[in-house]
Design an enzyme around this catalytic site. Structure first.
Site, PDB file in Angstrom:
ATOM      1  N   ARG A  96       0.809  -1.221   0.000  1.00  0.00           N
ATOM      2  CA  ARG A  96       0.000   0.000   0.000  1.00  0.00           C
ATOM      3  C   ARG A  96       0.845   1.276   0.000  1.00  0.00           C
ATOM      4  O   ARG A  96       0.304   2.379  -0.002  1.00  0.00           O
ATOM      5  CB  ARG A  96      -0.917   0.011   1.229  1.00  0.00           C
ATOM      6  CG  ARG A  96      -1.872  -1.182   1.274  1.00  0.00           C
ATOM      7  CD  ARG A  96      -2.844  -1.024   2.429  1.00  0.00           C
ATOM      8  NE  ARG A  96      -3.633   0.210   2.295  1.00  0.00           N
ATOM      9  CZ  ARG A  96      -4.443   0.661   3.260  1.00  0.00           C
ATOM     10  NH1 ARG A  96      -4.540   0.019   4.399  1.00  0.00           N
ATOM     11  NH2 ARG A  96      -5.125   1.759   3.064  1.00  0.00           N
ATOM     12  N   HIS A 149      -6.371  -2.248  13.309  1.00  0.00           N
ATOM     13  CA  HIS A 149      -6.048  -0.880  13.679  1.00  0.00           C
ATOM     14  C   HIS A 149      -6.695  -0.503  15.008  1.00  0.00           C
ATOM     15  O   HIS A 149      -7.666  -1.129  15.429  1.00  0.00           O
ATOM     16  CB  HIS A 149      -6.556   0.104  12.617  1.00  0.00           C
ATOM     17  CG  HIS A 149      -5.753   0.096  11.355  1.00  0.00           C
ATOM     18  ND1 HIS A 149      -6.330   0.206  10.114  1.00  0.00           N
ATOM     19  CD2 HIS A 149      -4.428  -0.013  11.135  1.00  0.00           C
ATOM     20  CE1 HIS A 149      -5.386   0.176   9.176  1.00  0.00           C
ATOM     21  NE2 HIS A 149      -4.222   0.045   9.777  1.00  0.00           N
ATOM     22  N   CYS A 158     -12.200   4.891   7.653  1.00  0.00           N
ATOM     23  CA  CYS A 158     -11.158   4.499   6.710  1.00  0.00           C
ATOM     24  C   CYS A 158     -11.250   5.204   5.369  1.00  0.00           C
ATOM     25  O   CYS A 158     -10.262   5.369   4.678  1.00  0.00           O
ATOM     26  CB  CYS A 158     -11.266   2.998   6.413  1.00  0.00           C
ATOM     27  SG  CYS A 158     -10.384   1.992   7.569  1.00  0.00           S
ATOM     28  N   ARG A 205       0.700  -2.718  11.766  1.00  0.00           N
ATOM     29  CA  ARG A 205       0.903  -1.734  10.706  1.00  0.00           C
ATOM     30  C   ARG A 205       1.605  -0.462  11.187  1.00  0.00           C
ATOM     31  O   ARG A 205       2.028   0.352  10.386  1.00  0.00           O
ATOM     32  CB  ARG A 205      -0.457  -1.348  10.110  1.00  0.00           C
ATOM     33  CG  ARG A 205      -1.232  -2.513   9.525  1.00  0.00           C
ATOM     34  CD  ARG A 205      -0.594  -2.987   8.226  1.00  0.00           C
ATOM     35  NE  ARG A 205      -1.383  -4.052   7.595  1.00  0.00           N
ATOM     36  CZ  ARG A 205      -2.449  -3.818   6.820  1.00  0.00           C
ATOM     37  NH1 ARG A 205      -2.859  -2.598   6.602  1.00  0.00           N
ATOM     38  NH2 ARG A 205      -3.103  -4.820   6.278  1.00  0.00           N
TER      39      ARG A 205
END
Lengths: 1000, 279
Positions: free
Chosen positions: B93, B168, B269, B140
């Site tokens: 990403r 997350h 998001c 992450r």
């Protein structure tokens, strides 16, 4: 303290009357301005002396002689003075040591004083008498309330002085002695105290007074005092020193201060100069040798704090008000703004570009008024520093925003500035470098709400004040004990490694101060521990935020005019770095009141009390008012139980962590350091078993660790089981060491929160030992035990001494070995000593085995070779000193060893024979320059009775000059005094005499 | 600062690539993704921002090479007039930030790029409360990434919160109002909340919802509209919606997210909200 007080008064007087004595920044230089003017200085000393005078020894002549010598003698003289009070009690050898240390180390500054000392003496005498006689009475009345505090302080001061005196060589003592004598002669102990008080009031040093005033509004009193004193002042001369204070606007303020003035005197002078009323948020700081910023303790003599450094200070914000809008006066806000501008420009207070611009624009508006397109071109602000790295872009943004503030008054601009600055995450956070348990670099941030932990820029943990039970430091470690969370069973202790002992202490102090200022309604009263007090006495003595808010709400004056100076100056100052460079700061004895005993007693007694008090070096216990702590947390009984359970855990951890052998002392010996060490040690089984009853209140003493505990909770719930209390003998030693050393200060901290709903009674802080004592006392009532509290104290000491001295090595007894076994050694027990056995009824019959606790107390007097080391420095951070004080000469030492054991006859019976459940065991070690005290406290539950044994090992290290016997006797005596309920069961004297070729 | 919390003028979103259905990273079971439904949800989401709330929506084109690019939140953290372009934890990403950086640059924000090779940070781990940041340390996001965020937004405290079980931090919490934290009921969520509460000098109110995923909502404070809350729909989390409905003063706007949730998509998001008026 007393001395300090006196000095302060003197100082004030002097300026008026005897300007002659102006001293340069260097105290030493100033010495000679004696003359009549000196009298002022003397009074201070005298004040201290009076106490001493009680015991006053005929040393005065010597002092005088010493004083004449400008060069070296002076310093010694100063030391002597200090020590006098203590010296009486302390053995000569102790005195010498102290004197040496003092002289050598910090006293360079004091040297000049020698002349001054004489002067002081003279002065003091007159003052004392007059004060004591005439002025004293009046002042006393008005000051009654104050008196208590003062007395305490005085006591402390006395102690300190005494210590100093002792340390000083006899020769040096002359001056002091004189003073003492004078004092003693002039007025009873009480008088001296009064005098001191009066003097203080006169001086207006008045922070204390102010405090008091606030409460009492005693201004009148002060005036009276001053008036009374005024006549005296004329006669007195003081040694003056010029202090340079960098103000927040970058300007310098200089003022003369008597050498012995306390921090508060200077602080008041500065505040007066600034026309500042809401001064409690501010303080004076200086930089120590390591360039670390240290706060000047208002209650202590400046000289002792800055040590050899220049008399350079910075006036700055100490407590950042979380809500500046609640400040009453604009001038206060203005000063806060100045501080914040500095913080921002220096990078201490990080903020974003936008915030830099916004705050900068408010600064411009406040200083320059509305933006004037014609007059204010872009470069008009280039002289200002808005950020650590100022860019053109930033300046443009500042100007742009400045234009938008049109019409805003300076006061409004300041208010806006503060409204934005206060939101910054690092606002009011005092950062300290540290490492965590894994040696990872972190930062400790002390702020209004608690302690923040940062790693790099990230906040990785936070401990709000309510979560913290104890704050302590030991050596270079800093510990906080955390209240268990909802789901947690045990309290946990988090430790941090600071760069050095000083740093650890500094963090500790800042924490204590912030907690008190922001969390409590009023400062905690000095502890009244009748038992040993360990660690630093340091407490925040000023007003709390609550108090200062209340006080400022009463401010009734037209808004004072003040001129806003250009921030240009600030930037300069930052660059120019007139920042104060003060080398070490040694804390004089904490102003904090020492033992409670002193509080009540007359001045004379105070001395004795002070002596009796044990100071464990480096142990600082900060006990929070448990109630306060609880405010946020409602604890159910379950919680309490958990809490109790956790206590044992804590103890364990402490046990493991703390008690480390004091290498330093032994090292000294090895190195041939002159000092003799008295060690009273309790050798007990170290095993700690979880407390059954879990009296949470057991004090946990860790070396140099400051613990904040809330005992209160536990008590109520304490299970009945422990009834009986057995008393062990306790030998306590005083630390006659340098008065300055803060490390030795007592740590008891009673947070009295009057406002707090919690009753004071409940608030028991657990000074470690106190608690125990309390326990003992408590327990007995239910079961009246036939504890024969035979106290052979009076006789014992003497006997012991004699024996110790007289007895040849032959008599050596294996104290340690024997002790463990039921104290069966009936050594030549001095008649006086009786061992009180605890015969706990076996109620529970708990079989669990209690480890044999060594009841015996071993007192070892070792006399190392006389090495001329500058051993004892009267500095706070003795640790640092220690390191510094490397022995320069390592003499070859021949050592003679003598061991004498005295046991109470009955001791044997209880001995180990009865199995018991070890409830708690604690080991406390304290160090002072010449003495190391290890206290081992064991609580055992036998049958239905709980036994508390305190074993103390005192190591007295000193020159041959030191009268070890006397010191020992004194230590024992003190121990008894401190623990009246306990009986001395065993005394072991181990004497090592090193025969050095070099003898002083 | 605080009074402006929730005030936004712009929103950056990104269209859905077809590759999302097949190549998107996901933590859950490989459920079949109905791309058309995802598209519907997306369009509804954008319309709410644009039409209903009047935000200026900047829509970035989809990039088939970046299957997860619709989740723009992870590519940037915007606070005030500063945007931190992140370095995503998922390597696939990383390139999502390019378009985001361009867009935010166009909006006139100060751009800070996270160039440190050792740092990773995804916006989904960043909870800004208006007073401070909480950064979830997850698979992450790492410590270094959090440090850089702290360096970027110096005004604010940045506290780290370990994230367990979830992708997350904001998978189970978000801001539902000024000083109001919406939090899931799971043990993990509650534990994280406790940490946040301990780390903060401020006392936040909490809005506990039965479903962790429902705790992800979008709060805005818009002129003329007051408190606005975009939250999950009754179809997805009926019990949690009942909790939201207790917020009487909020304009409540249920926004479906069922399909996106299959690929770990949440409400927050899908947008980067910007307030261009801020100073």
């Amino acid at each position: 303290m007393t001395t300090e007080v006196g000095s302060e008064t003197d100082v004030k007087k002097e300026p008026e009357k005897a300007p002659e004595v102006q001293h340069q920044t260097d105290p030493v230089q100033t010495d000679q301005p004696d003359k009549p003017a000196d009298s002022d200085a003397q009074p201070v000393a005298s004040a201290a002396q009076p106490e001493e005078s009680r015991s006053a020894e005929p040393e005065s002549p010597q002092e005088e002689s010493s004083s004449p010598d400008p060069s070296s003698p002076p310093a010694t003289g100063g030391q002597k003075k200090k020590e006098k009070g203590i010296s009486r009690f302390l053995p000569p050898w102790l005195k010498r040591q102290k004197s040496q240390s003092q002289d050598q180390a910090s006293e360079s500054a004091e040297q000049p004083q020698s002349p001054s000392l004489k002067e002081e003496e003279e002065e003091s005498e007159p003052k004392h008498q007059p004060d004591g006689a005439g002025a004293a009475p009046s002042s006393e009345k008005t000051e009654e309330v104050k008196e208590e505090k003062e007395e305490k302080e005085v006591k402390e001061e006395k102690e300190v002085k005494e210590e100093k005196e002792e340390s000083r060589p006899e020769e040096v003592k002359e001056e002091e002695n004189e003073k003492e004598e004078e004092k003693s002669v002039g007025s009873a102990d009480t008088q001296p105290v009064r005098e001191e008080k009066e003097a203080e009031s006169e001086v207006k040093e008045g922070e204390e007074k102010e405090r008091e005033e606030e409460k009492k509004e005693e201004e009148q009193v002060i005036q009276q005092e001053t008036s009374v004193l005024s006549p005296l002042r004329l006669n007195k001369k003081m040694k003056m020193v010029v202090c340079h204070v960098t103000l927040l606007d970058g300007s310098q303020f200089s003022c003369e201060v008597e050498k012995r003035a306390k921090g508060q005197y200077l602080f008041f002078e500065v505040c007066e100069h600034l026309n500042l009323i809401e001064k409690d948020y501010f303080g004076l700081s200086f930089k120590d040798n390591a360039e670390q910023r240290c706060w000047l303790d208002p209650t202590k003599e400046i000289k002792r704090q800055i040590r050899n450094s220049q008399w350079q200070f910075a006036f700055s914000v100490k407590f950042y008000p979380p809500d500046p809008s609640q400040l009453t006066e604009d001038i206060t806000r203005y000063l806060l703004c100045l501080q914040l501008r500095q913080d921002i420009a220096s990078g201490r207070l990080p903020c974003s570009f936008v915030t830099h611009a916004l705050l900068g624009s408010y600064s411009l508006q406040a200083e320059l008024g509305d933006h004037d397109p014609e007059e204010h071109r872009l470069d008009y602000i280039s002289d200002f520093q808005f950020a650590p790295n100022q860019t053109k872009e930033l300046e443009e943004k500042v100007v742009e925003l400045h234009k938008s503030h049109r019409g805003m008054t300076p006061a409004q601009a300041d208010a806006q500035f503060l409204e934005n600055a206060k939101k910054l995450s690092m606002y009011g956070v005092d950062l300290h470098h540290a490492k965590d348990s894994e040696a990872v670099d972190i930062m400790l941030g002390v702020c209004a709400n608690g302690l923040l932990i940062y790693k790099d820029r990230l906040r990785i943990n936070r401990f709000a004040w309510p979560k913290i039970l104890k704050i302590s430091y030991k050596r270079s470690n800093f510990y906080i004990k955390i209240r268990p969370g909802e789901a947690e069973q045990f309290e946990s202790t988090v430790g941090f490694k600071l760069p050095n002992h000083r740093a650890a202490k500094r963090v500790w102090k800042v924490c204590v101060e912030h907690h008190t200022f922001f969390r409590l309604m009023s400062p905690e009263n000095p502890t009244k521990s009748k038992f040993l007090t360990l660690g630093s006495k340091f407490r925040y003595s000023g007003r709390t935020q609550a108090q200062t808010r209340q006080a400022s709400s009463l401010i009734d004056r037209p808004a004072p005019y003040f001129q806003r100076t250009s921030s240009k100056r600030i930037s300069r100052s930052l660059d120019g770095a007139p920042m104060v460079n003060v080398s070490d700061y040694s804390h004089a004895v904490d102003s904090a009141l020492t033992a409670g005993a002193g509080e009540n007693g007359p001045a004379l007694e105070l001395n004795s009390d002070s002596k009796s008090k044990l100071r464990v070096q480096g142990e600082n216990i900060y006990v929070r008012h448990s109630n306060l702590m609880l405010e946020d947390l409602d604890k159910t009984q379950e919680d309490v139980l958990k809490h109790q359970a956790s206590i044992s855990e804590l103890k364990r951890s402490f046990m493991e962590a703390t008690p480390e052998p004091r290498p330093s002392q032994w090292d000294k010996r090895l190195t041939g350091s002159p000092a003799t060490t008295l060690r009273l040690q309790a050798q007990g089984s170290t095993e700690v078993k979880p407390e059954v009853n879990g009296q949470p209140e057991v004090v946990e003493v860790v070396e140099e660790t400051v613990v904040i505990e809330e005992v209160i909770k536990t008590k109520p719930k304490s299970p009945a089981p422990e009834t009986p209390v057995t008393v062990e003998t306790e030998v306590k030693e005083e630390r006659s060491l340098s008065s300055d050393s803060e490390s030795e200060e007592e740590a008891e901290y009673h947070a009295q929160t009057p406002s707090a709903s919690i009753s004071v009674q409940q608030i028991e802080e657990e000074p470690e030992e106190e608690q125990e004592a309390g326990l003992i006392q408590q327990a007995p009532p239910s079961v009246v035990e036939s504890q024969p509290i035979t106290e052979a104290e009076p006789a014992a000491p003497s006997a012991e001494e004699e024996q110790a001295t007289a007895q040849p090595e032959e008599e050596e007894c294996t104290d340690k070995d024997d002790a463990p076994n039921g104290h069966a050694h009936a050594a030549e027990a001095p008649p006086p000593l009786r061992a009180v056995e605890e015969e706990p009824p076996v109620v529970n019959g708990s079989v669990s085995r209690v480890e044999a606790e060594l009841l015996p107390q071993v007192i070892c007097c070792s006399e190392p070779p006389v090495v001329k080391t500058e051993m004892v420095t009267i500095s706070d951070t003795f640790a640092a000193q220690k390191t510094e004080i490397s022995t320069k000469e390592v003499p070859i030492v021949h050592t003679e060893t003598k061991t004498i054991t005295y046991e109470a006859a009955q001791l044997d019976g209880n001995g180990d024979g009865e199995p018991g459940v070890l409830m708690t065991a604690q080991t406390i070690t304290s160090e002072s320059l010449c003495t190391t005290t290890t206290t081992h406290i064991t609580k055992t539950l036998k049958g239905g009775l709980s036994e508390t044994r305190i074993e103390k090992r005192i190591v007295i290290t000193g020159d041959s000059d030191i009268d070890h016997d006397q010191a020992l006797a004194q230590a024992i005596k003190e121990a008894k005094e401190q623990h009246p309920d306990m009986s001395v069961t065993r005394v072991v004297v181990h004497k090592e005499t090193e025969l050095a070729e070099d003898e002083d | 600062m605080m009074s402006e919390f929730g005030r936004f003028t712009h929103a950056v979103v990104r269209a859905i690539p077809r590759s999302l259905a097949t190549e998107a990273l996901r933590t859950g079971s490989p459920e079949e993704l109905d791309l058309s439904r995802v598209q519907q949800e997306y369009e509804l989401y954008v319309s709410v921002l644009k039409q209903r709330l009047g935000l200026e929506v900047l829509e970035l084109p989809a990039d088939e090479a970046l299957p997860d690019c619709v989740f723009v939140e992870d590519a940037a953290v915007v606070c005030g007039d500063t945007a931190l372009i992140t370095r995503l934890g998922a390597e696939s990403r990383r390139n999502e930030t390019e378009a985001m950086k361009d867009a935010l640059t166009k909006l006139g924000l100060n751009i800070v790029e996270m160039t440190d090779e050792s740092a990773t940070l995804e916006g989904g781990d960043v909870l800004f409360t208006g007073r401070e940041f909480f950064v979830g340390l997850s698979k992450r996001t790492n410590q270094r990434g959090a440090e850089i965020l702290a360096d970027t937004f110096k005004d604010y405290a940045v506290s780290t919160v370990p994230v367990q079980d979830y992708l997350h931090l904001k998978c189970f919490c978000s801001m539902a109002g000024p000083d109001l934290i919406a939090i899931g009921s799971s043990e993990v969520a509650q534990k994280a909340l406790k940490i946040m509460q301990q780390m903060s000098d401020h006392k936040y109110d909490k809005l506990t919802v039965p479903d962790d995923l429902a705790a992800n909502c979008i709060y805005m404070n818009l002129p003329g509209k007051g408190d606005v809350l975009l939250h999950s729909t009754p179809e997805e989390f009926p019990e949690s919606v009942k909790v939201f409905e207790r917020l009487k003063d909020h304009m409540l706007i249920p926004v479906p997210n069922q399909e996106k949730a299959k690929v770990d998509g949440s409400l927050t998001c899908c947008s980067v909200l910007v307030c261009k008026n801020s100073v």
